[in-house]
Design a protein around this motif. Sequence first.
Motif, PDB file in Angstrom:
ATOM      1  N   LEU A  76       0.820  -1.208   0.000  1.00 24.98           N
ATOM      2  CA  LEU A  76       0.000   0.000   0.000  1.00 24.98           C
ATOM      3  C   LEU A  76       0.854   1.258   0.000  1.00 24.98           C
ATOM      4  N   ARG A  77       1.910   1.269   0.791  1.00 21.40           N
ATOM      5  CA  ARG A  77       2.789   2.437   0.872  1.00 21.40           C
ATOM      6  C   ARG A  77       3.481   2.704  -0.466  1.00 21.40           C
ATOM      7  N   ARG A  78       3.795   1.645  -1.175  1.00 17.92           N
ATOM      8  CA  ARG A  78       4.436   1.823  -2.474  1.00 17.92           C
ATOM      9  C   ARG A  78       3.453   2.377  -3.501  1.00 17.92           C
ATOM     10  N   ALA A  79       2.212   1.889  -3.451  1.00 19.41           N
ATOM     11  CA  ALA A  79       1.208   2.316  -4.432  1.00 19.41           C
ATOM     12  C   ALA A  79       0.592   3.666  -4.082  1.00 19.41           C
ATOM     13  N   HIS A  80       0.451   3.955  -2.775  1.00 22.05           N
ATOM     14  CA  HIS A  80      -0.209   5.192  -2.330  1.00 22.05           C
ATOM     15  C   HIS A  80       0.602   5.806  -1.181  1.00 22.05           C
ATOM     16  N   PRO A  81       1.761   6.359  -1.461  1.00 23.52           N
ATOM     17  CA  PRO A  81       2.638   6.848  -0.390  1.00 23.52           C
ATOM     18  C   PRO A  81       2.057   7.975   0.448  1.00 23.52           C
ATOM     19  N   ALA A  82       1.027   8.656  -0.045  1.00 24.73           N
ATOM     20  CA  ALA A  82       0.445   9.764   0.711  1.00 24.73           C
ATOM     21  C   ALA A  82      -0.541   9.290   1.777  1.00 24.73           C
ATOM     22  N   ILE A  83      -0.938   8.028   1.723  1.00 25.63           N
ATOM     23  CA  ILE A  83      -1.903   7.506   2.684  1.00 25.63           C
ATOM     24  C   ILE A  83      -1.178   7.027   3.937  1.00 25.63           C
ATOM     25  N   GLY A  84      -1.611   7.496   5.091  1.00 23.93           N
ATOM     26  CA  GLY A  84      -1.002   7.068   6.340  1.00 23.93           C
ATOM     27  C   GLY A  84      -1.364   5.633   6.667  1.00 23.93           C
ATOM     28  N   VAL A  85      -0.432   4.917   7.288  1.00 23.04           N
ATOM     29  CA  VAL A  85      -0.645   3.512   7.652  1.00 23.04           C
ATOM     30  C   VAL A  85      -0.361   3.338   9.135  1.00 23.04           C
ATOM     31  N   LEU A  86      -1.378   2.919   9.884  1.00 17.36           N
ATOM     32  CA  LEU A  86      -1.202   2.614  11.301  1.00 17.36           C
ATOM     33  C   LEU A  86      -1.377   1.115  11.501  1.00 17.36           C
ATOM     34  N   VAL A  87      -0.278   0.427  11.774  1.00 22.72           N
ATOM     35  CA  VAL A  87      -0.327  -0.997  12.098  1.00 22.72           C
ATOM     36  C   VAL A  87      -0.767  -1.124  13.558  1.00 22.72           C
ATOM     37  N   PHE A  88      -1.803  -1.916  13.791  1.00 23.26           N
ATOM     38  CA  PHE A  88      -2.376  -2.059  15.135  1.00 23.26           C
ATOM     39  C   PHE A  88      -2.502  -3.548  15.416  1.00 23.26           C
ATOM     40  N   SER A  89      -1.597  -4.075  16.229  1.00 18.10           N
ATOM     41  CA  SER A  89      -1.487  -5.525  16.348  1.00 18.10           C
ATOM     42  C   SER A  89      -1.085  -5.957  17.746  1.00 18.10           C
ATOM     43  N   GLN A  90      -1.204  -7.249  18.002  1.00 17.42           N
ATOM     44  CA  GLN A  90      -0.699  -7.844  19.239  1.00 17.42           C
ATOM     45  C   GLN A  90       0.769  -8.203  19.117  1.00 17.42           C
ATOM     46  N   TYR A  91       1.303  -8.200  17.916  1.00 16.98           N
ATOM     47  CA  TYR A  91       2.626  -8.755  17.659  1.00 16.98           C
ATOM     48  C   TYR A  91       3.575  -7.716  17.058  1.00 16.98           C
ATOM     49  N   VAL A  92       4.865  -7.937  17.287  1.00 12.63           N
ATOM     50  CA  VAL A  92       5.905  -7.161  16.617  1.00 12.63           C
ATOM     51  C   VAL A  92       6.560  -8.071  15.592  1.00 12.63           C
ATOM     52  N   GLU A  93       6.439  -7.752  14.334  1.00 10.18           N
ATOM     53  CA  GLU A  93       7.047  -8.522  13.250  1.00 10.18           C
ATOM     54  C   GLU A  93       8.192  -7.672  12.706  1.00 10.18           C
ATOM     55  N   THR A  94       9.394  -7.898  13.223  1.00  7.45           N
ATOM     56  CA  THR A  94      10.503  -6.986  12.937  1.00  7.45           C
ATOM     57  C   THR A  94      10.947  -7.006  11.480  1.00  7.45           C
ATOM     58  N   ARG A  95      10.855  -8.162  10.840  1.00  5.35           N
ATOM     59  CA  ARG A  95      11.379  -8.262   9.475  1.00  5.35           C
ATOM     60  C   ARG A  95      10.646  -7.316   8.528  1.00  5.35           C
ATOM     61  N   TYR A  96       9.304  -7.412   8.492  1.00  2.61           N
ATOM     62  CA  TYR A  96       8.544  -6.552   7.592  1.00  2.61           C
ATOM     63  C   TYR A  96       8.405  -5.136   8.146  1.00  2.61           C
ATOM     64  N   ALA A  97       8.363  -5.004   9.471  1.00  5.68           N
ATOM     65  CA  ALA A  97       8.248  -3.662  10.058  1.00  5.68           C
ATOM     66  C   ALA A  97       9.450  -2.809   9.683  1.00  5.68           C
ATOM     67  N   SER A  98      10.635  -3.396   9.712  1.00  4.39           N
ATOM     68  CA  SER A  98      11.836  -2.637   9.353  1.00  4.39           C
ATOM     69  C   SER A  98      11.784  -2.206   7.896  1.00  4.39           C
ATOM     70  N   ARG A  99      11.235  -3.060   7.029  1.00  7.06           N
ATOM     71  CA  ARG A  99      11.099  -2.689   5.622  1.00  7.06           C
ATOM     72  C   ARG A  99      10.078  -1.568   5.453  1.00  7.06           C
ATOM     73  N   LEU A 100       8.986  -1.659   6.189  1.00  7.32           N
ATOM     74  CA  LEU A 100       7.950  -0.626   6.105  1.00  7.32           C
ATOM     75  C   LEU A 100       8.494   0.729   6.515  1.00  7.32           C
ATOM     76  N   LEU A 101       9.305   0.751   7.572  1.00  5.48           N
ATOM     77  CA  LEU A 101       9.840   2.008   8.079  1.00  5.48           C
ATOM     78  C   LEU A 101      11.050   2.479   7.284  1.00  5.48           C
ATOM     79  N   ALA A 102      11.844   1.555   6.775  1.00  7.42           N
ATOM     80  CA  ALA A 102      13.070   1.933   6.070  1.00  7.42           C
ATOM     81  C   ALA A 102      12.762   2.637   4.763  1.00  7.42           C
TER      82      ALA A 102
END
Length: 215
Positions: A70-96
Amino acid sequence: MRIVIAEDAAVLRDGLVQLLTDRGYEVPAAVPDADGLLAAVDEHRPDAVVVDIRMPPTHTDEGLRAAIELRRAHPAIGVLVFSQYVETRYASRLLAENAAGVGYLLKERVVDVRDFVDALKRVAAGGTALDPEVVGQLLAASRRAEAGLETLSPREREVLGLMAEGRSNAAIAKQLSVSDRAVEKHVGGIFTKLDLPPSDEDHRRVMAVLKYLRG
């Protein structure tokens, strides 16, 4: 502000809709899976989305991978991940790729509804909202990756450097004047030391190069 919600738990999904609409926000779609999220965003073009990580069909990381897409296709749209878990592998990619307009909150650590709403508003406005626990786990993962790089032998570093240039195993073997089998062995050692187990979802070669470039 228009918000799209992606949450597979029906009670929580309806609760989020009620919470936001009671505060004057518009929720044009609330969906139970990642495919529904991407379709809803294409249709409604919201200001932000709230997305869980583990959703159908496998209940692993569909939501976070959808957030990256979604961030790649629509970078202007804010994304709030709301979860019970921390998934570091994809989270680091999302933030990087671009931390502006990205948030990551843990459900059990949000004790005040105002904190959730404030984080959502901040993300929609292009800011960042990260739970300290998420930051801590991302930093720990980064340190583990750096430690893995330190354990690479000189030859493994050489092979990884050529991988970063986009070379195939055959091209690396020719460059280093070694056999294809030797290169395969070095690549396997790199994957092991960088903690990159086999996965149907990730290209381990790309992940290894990303860790090398960050290091």
